[in-house]
Design an enzyme around this catalytic site. Structure first.
Site, short mmCIF file in Angstrom:
data_model
loop_
_atom_site.label_atom_id
_atom_site.label_comp_id
_atom_site.label_asym_id
_atom_site.label_seq_id
_atom_site.Cartn_x
_atom_site.Cartn_y
_atom_site.Cartn_z
N ASP A 172 0.81 -1.21 0.00
CA ASP A 172 0.00 0.00 0.00
C ASP A 172 0.85 1.27 0.00
O ASP A 172 2.07 1.22 0.18
CB ASP A 172 -0.96 0.00 1.20
CG ASP A 172 -0.28 -0.38 2.52
OD1 ASP A 172 0.96 -0.40 2.57
OD2 ASP A 172 -1.00 -0.64 3.50
N ASN B 268 -7.64 -2.80 14.24
CA ASN B 268 -9.01 -3.16 13.88
C ASN B 268 -9.05 -4.37 12.94
O ASN B 268 -10.07 -4.67 12.33
CB ASN B 268 -9.73 -1.97 13.23
CG ASN B 268 -9.03 -1.47 11.96
OD1 ASN B 268 -8.07 -2.08 11.50
ND2 ASN B 268 -9.52 -0.38 11.41
N HIS C 133 -7.20 -4.72 10.19
CA HIS C 133 -6.94 -4.47 8.77
C HIS C 133 -5.61 -5.08 8.33
O HIS C 133 -4.69 -5.25 9.12
CB HIS C 133 -7.04 -2.97 8.42
CG HIS C 133 -5.90 -2.10 8.84
ND1 HIS C 133 -6.07 -0.90 9.48
CD2 HIS C 133 -4.57 -2.21 8.66
CE1 HIS C 133 -4.91 -0.33 9.69
NE2 HIS C 133 -3.97 -1.11 9.21
N GLU D 251 -9.53 -1.95 5.19
CA GLU D 251 -10.21 -1.65 6.44
C GLU D 251 -11.43 -2.56 6.62
O GLU D 251 -11.87 -3.21 5.66
CB GLU D 251 -10.67 -0.18 6.43
CG GLU D 251 -9.52 0.83 6.34
CD GLU D 251 -8.81 1.06 7.67
OE1 GLU D 251 -8.78 0.14 8.52
OE2 GLU D 251 -8.29 2.18 7.86
C1 GLP Z 1 -0.62 0.50 8.57
C2 GLP Z 1 -0.23 -0.30 7.34
C3 GLP Z 1 -0.41 -1.79 7.55
C4 GLP Z 1 0.20 -2.18 8.87
C5 GLP Z 1 -0.52 -1.50 9.99
C6 GLP Z 1 0.02 -1.85 11.37
O1 GLP Z 1 -1.93 0.91 8.57
N1 GLP Z 1 -0.94 0.09 6.17
O2 GLP Z 1 0.17 -2.48 6.46
O3 GLP Z 1 0.13 -3.58 9.03
O4 GLP Z 1 -0.36 -0.10 9.81
O5 GLP Z 1 1.15 -1.11 11.62
P1 GLP Z 1 2.12 -1.23 12.86
O6 GLP Z 1 3.05 -2.34 12.50
O7 GLP Z 1 2.81 0.09 12.92
O8 GLP Z 1 1.29 -1.52 14.04
#
Ligand code: GLP
Length: 243
Positions: free
Chosen positions: A67, A136, A138, A143
């Protein structure tokens, strides 16, 4: 779905890095799907260390990231292109032309999304996909509510994700409201998937993904339908699992 639980997040990251390193060694032209966020930082640092010690060659590796934020240029320090360059690509011998992220600055975002899907297919599909997980549930920026047949597209971020990710920005108002993300169907087409998670704040999302009903309300629950998906967790992230 296989679970591997480690005492600390450092051990979890090292084990996940080792798993990726083995896959790269057995297929030097592997196509990797990669993720950003706080969780993979240690794992990427481990891969960099292995490369510096002469144990890991990225010269034929091809990557596609999950992404990218809409509206952030590659030189913005919170763009995912910037993150990947800083944490991995600039530190190993990967060819930049073999690294792909959705272009969040494209004038025609829909055309860019379609081209991204085509590029993944042209590369032969993703061999091994790395995922983190949002609080959440995702994955990527899919989402809650994301359908199982979704593909790379423009998505609206939820207020919860905007709040979570605001820790990387000076102010919540600076967090983009939209992103481009591979879809659930894109992710599930990967031949193998590794999800990494650490910390108490991920425990509920992990438990719902692994043991809950398969539902768009918890996008990571779709991973239950994948034949080769492994969760690498630290004890805290695994703390709400019944097994
Ligand atoms: C973002 C990214 C995800 C990631 C998520 C969790 O929203 N788009 O790909 O898995 O955050 O991130 P973190 O590892 O900082 O908790």
């Amino acid at each position: 779905m296989e679970l591997r639980v480690f005492d600390t997040r450092e051990q979890m990251s090292a084990a996940a890095a080792e798993f990726f390193a083995e896959r790269i060694k057995s297929k030097p032209n592997i196509v990797l799907g990669l993720a950003t966020g706080g969780t993979p930082v240690r794992m990427y640092a481990e891969l960099v260390r292995m490369h510096r010690e002469g144990k890991l060659d990225f010269s034929r590796v091809v990557t596609f990231n999950l992404d990218e934020y809409v509206g952030l240029s590659p030189d913005h320090d919170q763009s995912y292109r910037y993150f990947m360059d800083a944490n991995l690509f600039n530190k190993v011998n990967i060819r930049k032309k073999n690294t792909h992220l959705p272009d969040g600055m494209a004038t025609d975002l829909d055309a860019m999304c379609a081209a991204y899907e085509k590029a993944i297919k042209r590369a032969g599909g993703i061999d091994l996909q790395l995922l983190g997980i949002g609080g959440n549930g995702h994955i990527g920026f899919n989402e809650p509510g994301s359908p199982s047949d979704s593909r790379t597209r423009v998505v609206d971020l939820t207020p919860e994700t905007i709040r979570d990710n605001s820790r990387f920005f000076t102010d919540e108002s600076e967090v983009p409201r939209k992103a481009v993300s591979m879809g659930i169907a894109t992710v599930l087409e990967a031949r193998e998937i590794v999800l990494i998670a650490d910390g108490d704040h991920k425990a509920l999302a992990v438990a719902r993904s692994v043991e809950g009903k398969i539902t768009p309300d918890v996008p990571a629950s779709f991973l239950q339908e994948h034949k080769k998906c492994i969760f690498f967790l630290d004890r805290s992230a695994a703390s709400r699992l019944s097994r």
